[in-house]
Write an enzyme that holds these catalytic residues in place. Structure first.
Site, PDB file in Angstrom:
ATOM      1  CB  CYS A  41      -0.935   0.020   1.207  1.00 17.79           C
ATOM      2  SG  CYS A  41      -0.131  -0.319   2.767  1.00 17.79           S
ATOM      3  CG  ASN A  58       3.600   0.794   2.903  1.00 21.32           C
ATOM      4  OD1 ASN A  58       3.405  -0.378   2.626  1.00 21.32           O
ATOM      5  ND2 ASN A  58       4.547   1.514   2.327  1.00 21.32           N
ATOM      6  N   GLY A  59       3.032  -1.668   5.437  1.00 18.37           N
ATOM      7  CA  GLY A  59       3.996  -2.566   6.043  1.00 18.37           C
ATOM      8  C   GLY A  59       3.330  -3.813   6.572  1.00 18.37           C
ATOM      9  CE1 TYR A  80       6.899  -3.855 -11.335  1.00 19.04           C
ATOM     10  CE2 TYR A  80       6.150  -4.234  -9.090  1.00 19.04           C
ATOM     11  CZ  TYR A  80       5.881  -4.143 -10.444  1.00 19.04           C
ATOM     12  OH  TYR A  80       4.609  -4.318 -10.900  1.00 19.04           O
TER      13      TYR A  80
END
Length: 482
Positions: A22, A123-124, A263
């Site tokens: 996310c 996020n994580g 990426y």
């Protein structure tokens, strides 16, 4: 086990890649806070395409809009008009299961506590989430989702400290894992980054307001000024008294996820002071030095993620660069898939080789990674079918041999082709004339311009944060349910 072509549906094709869980974005003290968060999430869409949400607060009233799909599909004009207030946080998410998203797992989470309202976006991934969840449930906590983020919410709500920041710090002190986290109460927004700094988070300024974002590219969209990165282990409080910063946790070795440069991050972002596009081009140059192809006529990227590395490879080798594969940017999931009539349907709906460029050429094909190998196999066959004399596959990262437990959606280790096959076996499977991966030393030489450390567990198996192996199956199950 080598994957079977028959199992490679379009959905598997689109998922035959690592995905970031996310992205987070928040604004404090701006009259159009929710609108700017909407734009910020637009810029972070690459970090999550399954669901999105925004929460704002005005006069102690928290307003939330969350939904399944892309940012442009989730937020309608009338819903945006209801998100009032000068502060807001938002979240885009990728579902780990590849299927439908549980509506309860959409962020930001919003709760009412004895201390007042609170919203949180994360996020994580917490490696001790299962253990902490069970302990909280034994104390009477009732969970509404399967997200580890809710563990932090419960721990914060249970704290008896006076200030919101103190309560959040107490909660974060009990968890282990990766997080770039935004937490909001009626008075302000707190940004926090785990002590290893696995996930990125930056601070910016727009007008008289302040911004938190997963990446700098989102600051550029709203014309915000970049201030600095949130440091690993740092807690930044933005409120009526301006910016306050402190480091409440013991210092740890810096371990930013190196896949951000390969990426995940958008090429126009700077991650921990390093430009992503420039690092990917240097990666390609190093790859050409390590594994040249003397007879090559063309260097062709697998779009879009392979483009910068392919440019670097072409530059270093003196081989012409060509867009020999064209990507359909409007592809999505489809419920119609021919079983036999169209060969390699999954790849062809997303990518198409151009025989005019490829025919009778010795081709270097550059991609960023091989996960299961199913997509690489189909692309190599597609390029060969377009008339290539030979296809030499070059990968701008080391072999991916281990799954990630820190917030990246990866297959299990048994599904990672490189975990059980030699490079030669992988070459045979993908049907390339040659196959080579960038060395780990070469990767660091290309991206390590600032001397900071990185997490390379997916390549090396060296996990910087201990993982409770006895709970691995339960943890993976929790990730997949989310």
């Amino acid at each position: 086990m080598i994957p079977d072509d028959r199992t490679s549906t379009l959905d598997l094709l689109l998922d035959d890649h690592f995905h970031d869980e996310c992205g987070v974005f928040g604004i404090y003290n701006h009259p159009e806070a929710a609108n700017l968060v909407y734009l910020g999430l637009y810029a972070l869409q690459h970090r999550g395409q399954e669901s999105a949400g925004i929460v704002s607060v005005e006069d102690r009233l928290f307003q939330a809009t969350r939904g399944h799909g892309l940012v442009a599909d989730v937020f309608r004009r009338n819903e945006m008009e209801s998100l009032r207030g000068s502060q807001a946080i938002g979240h885009v998410r990728y579902s780990t299961s590849g299927g439908s998203v549980n509506s309860r797992n959409r962020q930001p989470l919003v709760v009412d506590t004895a201390h007042g309202g609170m919203a949180m976006a994360h996020n994580g991934n917490l490696v001790n989430a299962v253990e902490m969840r069970r302990a909280l449930e034994r104390r009477g906590s009732i969970f509404q989702s399967t997200m580890d983020t809710e563990v932090i919410v419960h721990l914060t709500a249970l704290s008896r400290h006076r200030t919101f920041a103190e309560r959040l710090v107490e909660a974060l002190g009990q968890v282990s894992g990766s997080y770039a986290l935004l937490a909001m109460d009626e008075h302000g927004i707190i940004g926090a980054r785990d002590p290893h700094g696995l996930r990125p988070l930056v601070i910016g300024r727009v007008g008289n307001g302040y911004v938190f974002s997963s990446e700098t590219c989102a600051l550029n969209l709203i014309e915000a000024e970049f201030i600095r990165d949130v440091e690993p282990g740092e807690v930044v409080v933005i409120g009526p008294h301006g910016i306050e910063s402190f480091f409440p946790f013991p210092r740890q070795k810096r371990c930013l996820c190196v896949f951000e440069y390969i990426y995940f991050a958008r090429p126009d972002s700077n991650i921990d002071g390093v430009n992503v596009y420039a690092s990917r081009k240097r990666i390609g140059m190093r790859l050409a030095q390590e594994y040249p192809v003397p007879e090559a006529d063309l260097v062709i990227p697998v779009p879009d993620s392979g483009v910068p590395a392919a440019l670097g490879f072409a530059h270093a080798s003196g081989t012409p660069f060509e867009l020999g594969i064209i990507r359909n940017h409007y592809v999505g999931r489809t419920f119609i898939e021919p079983q036999q009539s169209i060969r390699h349907f999954g790849v062809k709906i997303k990518l198409n080789a151009n025989p005019h460029i490829i025919k009778d050429k010795h081709v270097v094909l550059v991609d960023d990674s091989i996960v299961r190998g199913t997509t690489s196999r189909k692309i190599v066959k597609m390029v060969r079918a377009a008339g290539a004399k030979s296809v030499h596959l070059r990968i701008s990262s080391p072999p991916t041999t281990h799954p990630c437990f820190y917030g990246i959606d990866t297959p299990t280790q048994s599904e990672l082709l490189a975990s059980s096959h030699t490079v030669e076996e992988m070459r045979t499977y993908v049907t390339a004339d040659s196959l080579a991966f960038l060395s780990l030393d070469g990767l660091y030489a290309a991206v390590n311009g600032n001397g900071h450390g990185y997490c390379d567990a997916c390549f090396s198996g060296h996990y910087p944060i201990p993982f409770p192996r006895q709970e691995e199956n339960a943890q993976l199950s929790l990730l997949q349910e989310s």
